[in-house]
Design a protein around this motif. Structure first.
Motif, mmCIF file in Angstrom:
data_model
loop_
_atom_site.group_PDB
_atom_site.id
_atom_site.type_symbol
_atom_site.label_atom_id
_atom_site.label_comp_id
_atom_site.label_asym_id
_atom_site.label_seq_id
_atom_site.Cartn_x
_atom_site.Cartn_y
_atom_site.Cartn_z
ATOM 1 N N UNK A 70 0.829 -1.201 0.000
ATOM 2 C CA UNK A 70 0.000 0.000 0.000
ATOM 3 C C UNK A 70 0.858 1.244 0.000
ATOM 4 N N UNK A 71 0.196 2.347 -0.084
ATOM 5 C CA UNK A 71 0.923 3.612 -0.146
ATOM 6 C C UNK A 71 1.631 3.871 1.181
ATOM 7 N N UNK A 72 2.681 4.688 1.134
ATOM 8 C CA UNK A 72 3.375 5.002 2.383
ATOM 9 C C UNK A 72 2.508 5.849 3.307
ATOM 10 N N UNK A 73 2.899 5.910 4.531
ATOM 11 C CA UNK A 73 2.286 6.752 5.562
ATOM 12 C C UNK A 73 0.899 6.280 5.994
ATOM 13 N N UNK A 74 0.616 4.999 5.839
ATOM 14 C CA UNK A 74 -0.626 4.468 6.402
ATOM 15 C C UNK A 74 -0.263 3.608 7.605
ATOM 16 N N UNK A 75 -1.248 3.221 8.350
ATOM 17 C CA UNK A 75 -1.043 2.402 9.541
ATOM 18 C C UNK A 75 -0.334 1.104 9.163
ATOM 19 N N UNK A 144 12.531 15.116 12.635
ATOM 20 C CA UNK A 144 11.512 15.805 11.848
ATOM 21 C C UNK A 144 10.622 14.839 11.070
ATOM 22 N N UNK A 145 10.723 13.567 11.350
ATOM 23 C CA UNK A 145 9.918 12.565 10.660
ATOM 24 C C UNK A 145 8.513 12.511 11.240
ATOM 25 N N UNK A 146 7.628 11.900 10.478
ATOM 26 C CA UNK A 146 6.275 11.668 10.978
ATOM 27 C C UNK A 146 6.339 10.762 12.200
ATOM 28 N N UNK A 147 5.434 10.962 13.158
ATOM 29 C CA UNK A 147 5.490 10.169 14.403
ATOM 30 C C UNK A 147 5.465 8.660 14.179
ATOM 31 N N UNK A 148 4.632 8.168 13.262
ATOM 32 C CA UNK A 148 4.580 6.705 13.099
ATOM 33 C C UNK A 148 5.844 6.176 12.462
ATOM 34 N N UNK A 149 6.540 6.982 11.638
ATOM 35 C CA UNK A 149 7.822 6.538 11.080
ATOM 36 C C UNK A 149 8.831 6.343 12.204
ATOM 37 N N UNK A 150 8.838 7.258 13.141
ATOM 38 C CA UNK A 150 9.738 7.124 14.283
ATOM 39 C C UNK A 150 9.361 5.907 15.121
ATOM 40 N N UNK A 151 8.059 5.662 15.244
ATOM 41 C CA UNK A 151 7.589 4.503 16.000
ATOM 42 C C UNK A 151 8.085 3.206 15.373
ATOM 43 N N UNK A 153 10.693 2.891 12.797
ATOM 44 C CA UNK A 153 12.067 2.784 12.320
ATOM 45 C C UNK A 153 13.153 3.324 13.237
ATOM 46 N N UNK A 154 12.831 4.162 14.200
ATOM 47 C CA UNK A 154 13.871 4.794 15.008
ATOM 48 C C UNK A 154 14.515 3.762 15.943
ATOM 49 N N UNK A 155 15.846 3.827 16.131
ATOM 50 C CA UNK A 155 16.515 2.857 17.009
ATOM 51 C C UNK A 155 15.981 2.846 18.448
ATOM 52 N N UNK A 156 15.429 3.963 18.911
ATOM 53 C CA UNK A 156 14.895 4.042 20.271
ATOM 54 C C UNK A 156 13.402 3.715 20.343
ATOM 55 N N UNK A 157 12.842 3.212 19.286
ATOM 56 C CA UNK A 157 11.418 2.930 19.212
ATOM 57 C C UNK A 157 11.010 1.830 20.192
ATOM 58 N N UNK A 158 9.993 2.115 21.003
ATOM 59 C CA UNK A 158 9.460 1.105 21.919
ATOM 60 C C UNK A 158 8.843 -0.057 21.148
ATOM 61 N N UNK A 159 8.115 0.267 20.082
ATOM 62 C CA UNK A 159 7.478 -0.781 19.288
ATOM 63 C C UNK A 159 8.532 -1.708 18.685
ATOM 64 N N UNK A 160 9.602 -1.144 18.172
ATOM 65 C CA UNK A 160 10.669 -1.948 17.575
ATOM 66 C C UNK A 160 11.359 -2.795 18.645
ATOM 67 N N UNK A 161 11.526 -2.240 19.833
ATOM 68 C CA UNK A 161 12.156 -2.995 20.928
ATOM 69 C C UNK A 161 11.279 -4.164 21.374
ATOM 70 N N UNK A 162 9.954 -3.988 21.337
ATOM 71 C CA UNK A 162 9.022 -5.051 21.747
ATOM 72 C C UNK A 162 8.800 -6.091 20.652
#
Length: 173
Positions: A70-75, A144-151, A153-162
């Motif tokens: 699907x297109x980027x920036x969706x859930x 400066x990224x969209x919040x869900x992108x940080x959720x 892809x970011x190394x400190x992401x809680x979702x990525x850690x879980x």
């Protein structure tokens, strides 16, 4: 001029591919295949980015599918749903009911999310190969990224850690 010619030729081929073939369909129908491969694209991509890989694998006797998440920036949950449906379809085409996954970048993370959400899908997967997947996150996702992108892809992401690793989610793969 030569570079522009190459770009136009590439765009023409990709456009022809897009018009001619839906990416979820096998490139060539054969009665028996040694294995089925499902390709999962990365962020800002589509299933068509695997055209060359799929063509090569088809020449080797594999059946191949690719999924458009699907297109980027969706859930990202919607990506998981689409991958789940594509896996079911590809597994139905396989005589063994199993599929090899080849995932690029975000596609590898979506594969991990799939195995967390649809644990039974592990029964349809023979192997998983990830290419350039930011399993530990990527610093390219800045402040400066969209919040869900940080959720995601970011190394400190809680979702990525879980998010479980493949060896935890599907130890047999």
């Amino acid at each position: 001029c030569r570079l522009i010619g190459q770009i136009l030729a590439s765009l023409s081929l990709l456009t022809l591919w897009q018009v001619r073939r839906h990416p979820s369909q096998p490139l060539h129908h054969k009665e028996e295949h040694r294995a089925v491969v499902l390709c999962i694209h990365g962020f800002h991509m589509s299933g068509n980015c695997f055209y060359g890989v799929r063509q090569h694998l088809e020449q080797q006797g594999f059946a191949t599918f690719s999924v458009n998440l699907g297109r980027p920036y969706i859930d990202p949950g919607r990506y998981v749903e689409r991958l789940h449906r594509a896996l079911q379809k590809a597994a139905g085409y396989s005589s063994s009911g199993k599929v090899h996954l080849v995932a690029h970048s975000m596609g590898g993370l979506v594969s991990r999310m799939l195995l967390e959400r649809f644990k039974q899908d592990a029964n349809h997967i023979s192997s998983i190969t990830t290419l350039g997947t930011p399993h530990q996150g990527t610093a390219a996702v800045g402040d400066f990224s969209l919040p869900w992108l940080k959720t995601l892809f970011h190394p400190d992401s809680d979702m990525l850690a879980r998010l479980g690793h493949f060896y935890q989610l599907a130890p047999h793969i």
